[in-house]
Design an enzyme around this catalytic site. Structure first.
Site, PDB file in Angstrom:
ATOM      1  N   LYS A 168     -36.920 -37.107  -4.990  1.00  0.00           N
ATOM      2  CA  LYS A 168     -37.148 -35.723  -5.406  1.00  0.00           C
ATOM      3  C   LYS A 168     -38.467 -35.588  -6.146  1.00  0.00           C
ATOM      4  O   LYS A 168     -39.292 -34.720  -5.835  1.00  0.00           O
ATOM      5  CB  LYS A 168     -36.010 -35.227  -6.308  1.00  0.00           C
ATOM      6  CG  LYS A 168     -36.155 -33.765  -6.737  1.00  0.00           C
ATOM      7  CD  LYS A 168     -35.334 -33.432  -7.957  1.00  0.00           C
ATOM      8  CE  LYS A 168     -36.049 -33.848  -9.227  1.00  0.00           C
ATOM      9  NZ  LYS A 168     -35.400 -33.333 -10.453  1.00  0.00           N
ATOM     10  N   ASP A 208     -33.279 -30.400  -5.930  1.00  0.00           N
ATOM     11  CA  ASP A 208     -32.796 -30.430  -7.315  1.00  0.00           C
ATOM     12  C   ASP A 208     -31.440 -29.719  -7.349  1.00  0.00           C
ATOM     13  O   ASP A 208     -30.856 -29.421  -6.307  1.00  0.00           O
ATOM     14  CB  ASP A 208     -33.817 -29.773  -8.255  1.00  0.00           C
ATOM     15  CG  ASP A 208     -33.868 -28.265  -8.075  1.00  0.00           C
ATOM     16  OD1 ASP A 208     -33.427 -27.771  -7.007  1.00  0.00           O
ATOM     17  OD2 ASP A 208     -34.324 -27.566  -8.984  1.00  0.00           O
TER      18      ASP A 208
END
Length: 219
Positions: A127, A146
């Site tokens: 991420k 997220d």
């Protein structure tokens, strides 16, 4: 009720992205940063913490240690004192210092710009790497999933329920459904939508412009 085909999911996913783009246009990164190095550290610190909280501590953090070499020379204890208002601040302080040391020792003080190299840095997962590549280098290799992106992907039924707690699998589901030209803007546009409309506890379905394409609307 018949199972939705991937082609039908793709149509809904593209429509969702198109509507968000019409609503928001390009959305800037929510974390204050002025360089790839500062973005790496800021995203690293943002895990399970709000961007607003991170933005409160980074001015002092980068005032004291503005470059990778400066942070590499710090101790995790010193950094922990500056970021102690954040969740998991001790482990984040250790990762921040270790990442800075690796950037200095292995990459000549410059943040690397490949997924493989970025994810070697302590505390940096896929991420974080996706955000740094996208925002700092204009490289789009994937979608940063997220909590907001993950929640919306599952409310839209673009990823199976079995992947709800596995953001990496959710990312792969989205990459299979969305054409590549949509990947760049997903993270920041979806975060804004998640904050303003599709909240975790009280989604505003009654005023949501996506109700006609969202299978979770009103639930």
């Amino acid at each position: 009720m018949p199972r939705e085909t991937n082609a039908a999911k793709r149509v809904r996913a593209i429509e969702f992205c198109e509507r968000l783009d019409a609503m928001y246009g390009p959305v800037e990164c929510f974390l204050d940063h002025g360089s790839p190095f500062r973005l790496v550290i800021s995203v690293l610190l943002s895990a399970q913490t709000t961007d607003a909280q991170v933005n409160k501590v980074t001015p002092e953090l980068f005032r004291r240690w503005p470059t990778p070499a400066d942070l590499a020379a710090a101790t995790p204890g010193e950094v922990a004192e500056v970021i102690r208002s954040l969740g998991f601040y001790k482990s984040k302080a250790r990762h921040a210092v270790e990442a800075a040391r690796m950037i200095v020792s292995e990459y000549g003080g410059e943040v690397p710009h490949t997924m493989e190299e970025l994810t070697r840095l302590p505390g940096v997962g896929r991420k974080t790497a996706n955000i740094v590549l996208n925002v700092s280098f204009g490289i789009v290799e994937g979608i940063a999933v997220d909590t907001h992106v993950n929640r919306i992907a599952h409310r839209l039924a673009l990823s199976p329920k079995t992947h709800e707690r596995e953001p990496l699998k959710t990312e792969q589901d989205l990459l299979k459904i969305l054409p590549r030209e949509y990947w760049r803007d997903v993270n920041h546009q979806w975060i804004r939508f998640g904050r303003e409309v599709c909240g975790a506890k009280a989604p505003k379905c009654g005023e949501c412009p996506m109700v006609d394409i969202c299978p979770s609307a009103g639930r």
